[in-house]
Design an enzyme around this catalytic site. Structure first.
Site, PDB file in Angstrom:
ATOM      1  CG  HIS A 242     -24.057  21.029  50.644  1.00 26.13           C
ATOM      2  ND1 HIS A 242     -23.411  20.970  49.437  1.00 26.13           N
ATOM      3  CD2 HIS A 242     -23.101  20.865  51.599  1.00 26.13           C
ATOM      4  CE1 HIS A 242     -22.108  20.800  49.633  1.00 26.13           C
ATOM      5  NE2 HIS A 242     -21.895  20.719  50.938  1.00 26.13           N
TER       6      HIS A 242
ATOM      7  CD  GLU B  52     -27.385  23.924  47.467  1.00 30.49           C
ATOM      8  OE1 GLU B  52     -27.077  23.764  48.657  1.00 30.49           O
ATOM      9  OE2 GLU B  52     -26.570  24.224  46.585  1.00 30.49           O
TER      10      GLU B  52
ATOM     11  CB  CYS C 257     -21.527  21.482  45.272  1.00 29.43           C
ATOM     12  SG  CYS C 257     -22.573  20.278  46.118  1.00 29.43           S
TER      13      CYS C 257
ATOM     14  CB  CYS D 201     -26.613  20.583  45.576  1.00 29.33           C
ATOM     15  SG  CYS D 201     -26.196  20.503  47.329  1.00 29.33           S
TER      16      CYS D 201
HETATM   17 ZN   LIG Z   1     -24.088  21.267  47.569  1.00 31.07          ZN
END
Ligand SMILES: [Zn+2]
Length: 137
Positions: free
Chosen positions: A46, A48, A76, A79
């Site tokens: 991801h 992040e 999410c 993260c």
């Molecule tokens: Zn994430």
């Protein structure tokens, strides 16, 4: 947040779910990334997560206590968990994620982390909608 959106557009162009992130300290961008889960074949890639790693490398320390993360979509729970460990000062996110966002999932951030939400949310949400519309075709 405009720079984070530019990152999200780069993800879009690569066929990745269009989420972009940047990390700033003292008005300097020290990390910029976008989602690369398809290219890296890695569900943890991801935007992040990559920005956290890049920022820590830049700073030469694992904590991001003076940093601000700008991310186009609500993080999410994975993260949010990583951001907890980073002790990041501020998180600014664009669109909320009603299904997989950390708020819905009940994930805790670090108690010192300040959150601002809804910044350029329409632009970020529109990019996601366009992405999933092209995928359905
Ligand atoms: Zn994430």
């Amino acid at each position: 947040m405009k720079k984070a959106l530019q990152e999200a557009e780069m993800a879009f162009d690569k066929g990745e779910i269009p989420v972009g992130a940047i990390i700033v300290v003292n008005n300097t961008v020290i990390a910029r990334s976008h989602n690369l889960t398809e290219m890296l074949n890695d569900v943890t890639a991801h935007a992040e997560m990559q920005s956290i790693t890049a920022a820590a490398n830049y700073l030469g320390g694992k904590y991001l206590k003076d940093c601000t993360l700008y991310v186009t979509l609500e993080p999410c729970q994975m993260c949010a968990g990583a951001l907890y460990w980073s002790q990041i000062a501020t998180i600014v996110f664009g669109a909320s994620d009603a299904h997989r966002g950390y708020e819905k999932m009940g994930t805790q951030l670090h108690p010192k982390t300040i959150v601002r939400r809804g910044i350029l949310a329409d632009e970020a949400a529109d990019l996601m909608k366009r992405f999933f519309a092209t995928r359905r075709k």
